[in-house]
Design a protein around this motif. Structure first.
Motif, PDB file in Angstrom:
ATOM      1  N   LYS A 139       0.816  -1.213   0.000  1.00 40.17           N
ATOM      2  CA  LYS A 139       0.000   0.000   0.000  1.00 40.17           C
ATOM      3  C   LYS A 139       0.854   1.268   0.000  1.00 40.17           C
ATOM      4  N   SER A 140       2.146   1.108   0.223  1.00 45.94           N
ATOM      5  CA  SER A 140       3.055   2.250   0.234  1.00 45.94           C
ATOM      6  C   SER A 140       4.433   1.774  -0.202  1.00 45.94           C
ATOM      7  N   VAL A 141       5.287   2.725  -0.544  1.00 38.47           N
ATOM      8  CA  VAL A 141       6.644   2.360  -0.940  1.00 38.47           C
ATOM      9  C   VAL A 141       7.416   1.809   0.250  1.00 38.47           C
ATOM     10  N   ASP A 142       7.086   2.260   1.444  1.00 35.93           N
ATOM     11  CA  ASP A 142       7.750   1.726   2.651  1.00 35.93           C
ATOM     12  C   ASP A 142       7.434   0.245   2.833  1.00 35.93           C
ATOM     13  N   GLU A 143       6.205  -0.146   2.540  1.00 38.66           N
ATOM     14  CA  GLU A 143       5.832  -1.560   2.636  1.00 38.66           C
ATOM     15  C   GLU A 143       6.587  -2.392   1.601  1.00 38.66           C
ATOM     16  N   LEU A 144       6.762  -1.831   0.411  1.00 34.51           N
ATOM     17  CA  LEU A 144       7.520  -2.533  -0.628  1.00 34.51           C
ATOM     18  C   LEU A 144       8.973  -2.719  -0.187  1.00 34.51           C
ATOM     19  N   ILE A 145       9.564  -1.676   0.357  1.00 30.96           N
ATOM     20  CA  ILE A 145      10.951  -1.740   0.808  1.00 30.96           C
ATOM     21  C   ILE A 145      11.112  -2.794   1.910  1.00 30.96           C
ATOM     22  N   ALA A 146      10.195  -2.796   2.854  1.00 30.18           N
ATOM     23  CA  ALA A 146      10.253  -3.763   3.956  1.00 30.18           C
ATOM     24  C   ALA A 146      10.162  -5.195   3.438  1.00 30.18           C
ATOM     25  N   ALA A 147       9.249  -5.413   2.485  1.00 27.46           N
ATOM     26  CA  ALA A 147       9.075  -6.758   1.919  1.00 27.46           C
ATOM     27  C   ALA A 147      10.306  -7.181   1.123  1.00 27.46           C
ATOM     28  N   ALA A 148      10.897  -6.239   0.392  1.00 26.48           N
ATOM     29  CA  ALA A 148      12.083  -6.549  -0.414  1.00 26.48           C
ATOM     30  C   ALA A 148      13.271  -6.919   0.465  1.00 26.48           C
ATOM     31  N   LYS A 149      13.359  -6.323   1.633  1.00 23.63           N
ATOM     32  CA  LYS A 149      14.457  -6.655   2.557  1.00 23.63           C
ATOM     33  C   LYS A 149      14.266  -8.046   3.161  1.00 23.63           C
ATOM     34  N   LYS A 150      13.013  -8.454   3.327  1.00 19.61           N
ATOM     35  CA  LYS A 150      12.731  -9.787   3.865  1.00 19.61           C
ATOM     36  C   LYS A 150      12.924 -10.866   2.808  1.00 19.61           C
ATOM     37  N   GLU A 151      12.681 -10.495   1.519  1.00 19.99           N
ATOM     38  CA  GLU A 151      12.759 -11.467   0.425  1.00 19.99           C
ATOM     39  C   GLU A 151      13.705 -10.954  -0.674  1.00 19.99           C
ATOM     40  N   PRO A 152      14.994 -10.873  -0.378  1.00 21.93           N
ATOM     41  CA  PRO A 152      15.917 -10.332  -1.378  1.00 21.93           C
ATOM     42  C   PRO A 152      15.913 -11.149  -2.676  1.00 21.93           C
ATOM     43  N   GLY A 153      15.794 -10.404  -3.797  1.00 18.29           N
ATOM     44  CA  GLY A 153      15.828 -11.036  -5.111  1.00 18.29           C
ATOM     45  C   GLY A 153      14.557 -11.744  -5.530  1.00 18.29           C
ATOM     46  N   GLU A 154      13.501 -11.659  -4.727  1.00 17.98           N
ATOM     47  CA  GLU A 154      12.281 -12.424  -5.007  1.00 17.98           C
ATOM     48  C   GLU A 154      11.168 -11.582  -5.635  1.00 17.98           C
ATOM     49  N   ILE A 155      11.141 -10.305  -5.388  1.00 14.45           N
ATOM     50  CA  ILE A 155      10.040  -9.474  -5.877  1.00 14.45           C
ATOM     51  C   ILE A 155      10.329  -9.031  -7.306  1.00 14.45           C
ATOM     52  N   LYS A 156       9.452  -9.407  -8.224  1.00 17.87           N
ATOM     53  CA  LYS A 156       9.647  -9.119  -9.645  1.00 17.87           C
ATOM     54  C   LYS A 156       9.159  -7.708  -9.988  1.00 17.87           C
ATOM     55  N   VAL A 157       9.994  -7.002 -10.722  1.00 12.97           N
ATOM     56  CA  VAL A 157       9.662  -5.639 -11.137  1.00 12.97           C
ATOM     57  C   VAL A 157       9.934  -5.501 -12.640  1.00 12.97           C
ATOM     58  N   ALA A 158       8.926  -5.092 -13.396  1.00 12.41           N
ATOM     59  CA  ALA A 158       9.079  -4.913 -14.842  1.00 12.41           C
ATOM     60  C   ALA A 158       9.659  -3.529 -15.137  1.00 12.41           C
ATOM     61  N   VAL A 159      10.895  -3.513 -15.641  1.00 14.75           N
ATOM     62  CA  VAL A 159      11.459  -2.276 -16.160  1.00 14.75           C
ATOM     63  C   VAL A 159      11.377  -2.352 -17.679  1.00 14.75           C
ATOM     64  N   GLN A 160      11.925  -1.371 -18.355  1.00  6.67           N
ATOM     65  CA  GLN A 160      11.912  -1.441 -19.817  1.00  6.67           C
ATOM     66  C   GLN A 160      13.231  -2.071 -20.269  1.00  6.67           C
ATOM     67  N   ASN A 161      13.939  -1.498 -21.201  1.00  3.38           N
ATOM     68  CA  ASN A 161      15.160  -2.132 -21.672  1.00  3.38           C
ATOM     69  C   ASN A 161      16.249  -2.129 -20.603  1.00  3.38           C
ATOM     70  N   THR A 162      17.136  -3.108 -20.648  1.00  7.04           N
ATOM     71  CA  THR A 162      18.303  -3.097 -19.780  1.00  7.04           C
ATOM     72  C   THR A 162      19.136  -1.853 -20.087  1.00  7.04           C
ATOM     73  N   GLY A 163      19.465  -1.098 -19.054  1.00 11.27           N
ATOM     74  CA  GLY A 163      20.177   0.161 -19.267  1.00 11.27           C
ATOM     75  C   GLY A 163      19.270   1.341 -19.551  1.00 11.27           C
ATOM     76  N   SER A 164      17.965   1.103 -19.558  1.00 11.36           N
ATOM     77  CA  SER A 164      17.011   2.195 -19.789  1.00 11.36           C
ATOM     78  C   SER A 164      16.912   3.058 -18.548  1.00 11.36           C
ATOM     79  N   ARG A 165      16.205   4.165 -18.669  1.00 10.17           N
ATOM     80  CA  ARG A 165      16.063   5.075 -17.528  1.00 10.17           C
ATOM     81  C   ARG A 165      15.333   4.386 -16.378  1.00 10.17           C
ATOM     82  N   THR A 166      14.352   3.529 -16.685  1.00  8.13           N
ATOM     83  CA  THR A 166      13.615   2.845 -15.620  1.00  8.13           C
ATOM     84  C   THR A 166      14.516   1.834 -14.912  1.00  8.13           C
ATOM     85  N   HIS A 167      15.377   1.189 -15.660  1.00  8.34           N
ATOM     86  CA  HIS A 167      16.329   0.247 -15.073  1.00  8.34           C
ATOM     87  C   HIS A 167      17.307   0.984 -14.162  1.00  8.34           C
TER      88      HIS A 167
END
Length: 328
Positions: A139-167
């Motif tokens: 529900k917030s970016v803080d919740e995402l950060i907390a979850a990512a720290k508990k599950e390193p490398g597990e949360i999938k995030v769609a960026v655009q091209n490798t090396g793109s601004r979103t990446h």
């Protein structure tokens, strides 16, 4: 026939050929439909904005501006079409971040050179954002950060091209927050990211809120945080990065361009039509609902903007390369 007559007729024919080949002046231009190359797949934010503003601009020009989507090569395929087109004002195209930054920096095509283009004007600025699906537990970016720290490398995030601004934005996000996300590249702009979210492949995507405006309006997605230092005038419930305590700035833009050597008066006529369309009530009312900021710059100012962006972001790339975060 005498040599003199033959020479005279040849000269007259050559002069006529040159006259017919010469681009029309703005006094007559346009006399036929104008082709607008969008270097991304249909359905994305760049495509929608380009179509809308062009449909308004064509009313002033008196001829149809029809869109041709030529995707691939991180926008290089479409832009190369514009670079090689006849400079008569009947083929124009739109540039985005990748057209100005990614392709030139990575030197993907030896013949790709922005000096082959004449800028007509900048239309919009579009900050990127972290966008989650309607079923996301965050529900917030803080919740995402907390979850990512508990599950390193597990949360999938769609960026655009490798090396793109979103990446790059998410690499910085990971560094600032001490997280490790599974960043998955979806080349081709926002459209493949939308498909990945709707199919359930990923629950998070990073692009502009405008790119996902239709999904947000339909309730299939929502913004978590926008990589800007000011609130979004459309999506006021989405916090900006500054207010969320994140020093991440990222975003794209849309610039209209023509082949180099397009007559100056033709460029000015196109620029005037697009500026009037952008600032008119119809577009302003429409764009206020899609999370994109109209930000007009004329031909000279847009040219300077491109150079400034390249100087600034290329320096950032060089720094990331030196640190080993990215490769050329």
């Amino acid at each position: 026939m005498t040599l003199l007559k033959t020479t005279t007729l040849f000269a007259a024919a050559a002069a006529a050929a040159i006259w017919f080949a010469a681009p029309a002046s703005a006094q007559d231009y346009p006399t036929k439909d104008i082709r607008l190359v969008v270097p991304w797949a249909a359905g994305g934010g760049t495509d929608g904005i380009s179509r809308k503003v062009s449909a308004i601009a064509e009313k002033e020009l008196g001829q149809t501006i029809y869109v041709e989507n030529v995707d691939g090569g991180m926008s290089a395929n479409g832009i190369m079409n514009v670079m090689s087109a006849r400079p008569d004002g009947y083929t124009i195209g739109v540039l985005t971040y990748d057209s100005v930054i990614t392709v030139p920096y990575q030197k993907l095509l030896p013949s790709y050179d922005l000096d082959k283009l004449q800028m007509i004007g900048r239309l919009t600025l579009e900050p990127d954002a972290i966008i989650v699906s309607k079923d996301s537990p965050y529900k917030s970016v803080d919740e995402l950060i907390a979850a990512a720290k508990k599950e390193p490398g597990e949360i999938k995030v769609a960026v655009q091209n490798t090396g793109s601004r979103t990446h790059l934005a998410m690499l910085k996000f990971e560094k600032l927050t001490g997280t490790d996300l599974d960043l998955i590249a979806y080349p081709g702009g926002a459209s493949p990211q939308k498909e990945a979210m709707l199919s359930g492949e990923v629950g998070i995507a990073v692009t502009s809120l405008g790119d996902f405006s239709n999904l947000i309006e339909e309730g299939d997605a929502r913004g978590l945080v926008e990589f800007s230092d000011t609130p979004n005038p459309t999506y006021k419930d989405v916090p900006d990065a500054k207010s969320a305590g994140l020093d991440v700035q990222s975003g794209s833009f849309i610039i209209v361009a023509a082949p180099k050597k397009t007559p100056e008066d033709v460029v000015e006529k196109l620029a005037t039509a697009y500026e009037n369309a952008l600032n008119g009530e119809e577009f302003q009312s429409w764009v206020s609902k899609v999370g994109v900021t109209p930000a007009w710059l004329g031909p000279q100012e847009a040219t300077a903007f491109v150079k400034d962006e390249q100087d600034r972001i290329f320096a950032q790339f060089d720094s990331l390369k030196e640190s080993g975060a990215i490769s050329q």
